[in-house]
Structures are given as structure tokens and as C-alpha cells.
Motif scaffolding. Structure first.
Motif, short mmCIF file in Angstrom:
data_model
loop_
_atom_site.label_atom_id
_atom_site.label_comp_id
_atom_site.label_asym_id
_atom_site.label_seq_id
_atom_site.Cartn_x
_atom_site.Cartn_y
_atom_site.Cartn_z
N ILE A 57 0.84 -1.21 0.00
CA ILE A 57 0.00 0.00 0.00
C ILE A 57 0.87 1.26 0.00
CG2 ILE A 57 -1.51 1.41 1.48
CD1 ILE A 57 -3.05 -1.15 2.13
N ARG A 58 1.90 1.26 0.84
CA ARG A 58 2.80 2.40 0.92
C ARG A 58 3.45 2.68 -0.45
NH1 ARG A 58 4.44 1.00 5.59
NH2 ARG A 58 6.06 -0.40 4.86
N GLU A 59 3.95 1.62 -1.08
CA GLU A 59 4.59 1.78 -2.39
C GLU A 59 3.59 2.23 -3.45
OE1 GLU A 59 7.86 1.81 -3.12
OE2 GLU A 59 8.09 1.64 -0.94
N HIS A 60 2.38 1.69 -3.39
CA HIS A 60 1.35 2.10 -4.35
C HIS A 60 1.04 3.59 -4.18
CE1 HIS A 60 -2.21 1.80 -6.93
NE2 HIS A 60 -2.77 2.62 -6.05
N ALA A 61 0.88 4.02 -2.94
CA ALA A 61 0.56 5.43 -2.69
C ALA A 61 1.67 6.35 -3.20
CB ALA A 61 0.32 5.66 -1.20
N LYS A 62 2.92 5.97 -2.96
CA LYS A 62 4.04 6.78 -3.43
C LYS A 62 4.07 6.87 -4.96
CE LYS A 62 7.25 5.58 0.27
NZ LYS A 62 8.51 4.84 0.53
N GLU A 63 3.86 5.73 -5.60
CA GLU A 63 4.01 5.66 -7.06
C GLU A 63 2.77 6.12 -7.82
OE1 GLU A 63 5.90 4.97 -10.66
OE2 GLU A 63 6.75 4.99 -8.65
N HIS A 64 1.59 5.82 -7.33
CA HIS A 64 0.38 6.06 -8.11
C HIS A 64 -0.53 7.17 -7.58
CE1 HIS A 64 1.20 2.60 -10.63
NE2 HIS A 64 1.45 1.91 -9.54
N VAL A 65 -0.16 7.76 -6.44
CA VAL A 65 -0.97 8.84 -5.89
C VAL A 65 -0.12 10.09 -5.65
CG1 VAL A 65 -2.51 9.56 -4.01
CG2 VAL A 65 -2.55 7.18 -4.82
N ALA A 66 1.06 9.93 -5.05
CA ALA A 66 1.85 11.08 -4.62
C ALA A 66 2.99 11.46 -5.57
CB ALA A 66 2.43 10.81 -3.24
N ARG A 67 3.30 10.63 -6.54
CA ARG A 67 4.45 10.91 -7.41
C ARG A 67 4.21 12.16 -8.25
NH1 ARG A 67 5.56 9.14 -12.63
NH2 ARG A 67 3.91 7.60 -12.47
N PRO A 68 5.16 13.08 -8.21
CA PRO A 68 5.04 14.28 -9.06
C PRO A 68 4.98 13.88 -10.53
CG PRO A 68 6.79 14.55 -7.44
CD PRO A 68 6.37 13.11 -7.37
N GLY A 69 4.23 14.62 -11.30
CA GLY A 69 4.16 14.38 -12.73
C GLY A 69 3.00 13.52 -13.17
N LEU A 70 2.27 12.95 -12.23
CA LEU A 70 1.10 12.16 -12.61
C LEU A 70 0.01 13.08 -13.13
CD1 LEU A 70 0.74 9.70 -9.58
CD2 LEU A 70 1.49 9.11 -11.89
N SER A 71 -0.71 12.60 -14.11
CA SER A 71 -1.86 13.38 -14.57
C SER A 71 -2.97 13.26 -13.52
CB SER A 71 -2.36 12.85 -15.92
OG SER A 71 -2.94 11.56 -15.75
N ASP A 72 -3.95 14.13 -13.60
CA ASP A 72 -5.08 14.06 -12.67
C ASP A 72 -5.79 12.71 -12.81
OD1 ASP A 72 -4.55 16.58 -11.71
OD2 ASP A 72 -6.12 17.57 -12.91
#
Length: 91
Positions: A57-72
Motif C-alpha cells: 500500500i505504501r509503495e502504491h501510494a508513493k508511485e500512483h498517488v503522490a508521485r510528481p508528474g502524474l496526470s489528474d
């Protein structure tokens, strides 16, 4: 999922330890081990499984929710996936 693959070895080690704990519970039930022994084994297994879930969950949140550059849209999908997993876990 690159972020899971980068930590694949450690995650697989955790899963193998959990599999061993499940086998220990199975043996305890087959050999009529005492209630307390079986409860301790199940509690340890649950703790290990929770630890694995927390890490993913922690890794998912970092990569797919909090990572800069993600589109909305990507961020929204990452959050939806995370909330679905948490909802399933908490049932």
C-alpha cells in the motif's frame, strides 16, 4: 508495475515466510495442537500478512498517488485502486 518489480525479491521473501506460517497453522490443526499455540501461530501469520499489505500500500501510494508528474486521471485512478484495496481489507 515497476515499483513492485524493483522490490520483488524482498516481497517474495516475505510471501515465502507467510507461506511457511500458513503451513505451521495447518500442521498445528492436523496434530491437534493446543488452542493457545494455534492462536499464536494465526496471530503471527496475520501480523506478517498485514506487514506485507502495508508495504505494498505504501509503495502504491508513493508511485500512483503522490508521485510528481502524474496526470489528474492517473492520480485519481491510483487513489481509487488504493481505496478499493483498503475497503476490501477492512471488511
Amino acid at each position: 508495475m515497476g515499483h513492485v518489480a524493483s522490490n520483488k525479491s524482498a516481497l517474495l521473501k516475505r510471501v515465502k515466510r507467510i507461506a511457511g506460517q500458513i503451513q505451521a497453522v495447518e500442521r498445528a490443526l492436523e496434530t491437534d495442537a493446543g488452542c493457545a499455540t494455534t492462536l499464536h501461530l494465526v496471530a503471527a501469520m496475520r501480523g506478517a500478512l498485514n506487514g506485507l499489505l502495508d508495504e505494498i500500500i505504501r509503495e502504491h501510494a508513493k508511485e500512483h498517488v503522490a508521485r510528481p508528474g502524474l496526470s489528474d486521471e492517473e492520480r485519481s485512478q491510483g487513489l481509487a485502486d488504493l481505496l478499493e484495496a483498503i475497503g476490501r481489507y477492512s471488511r
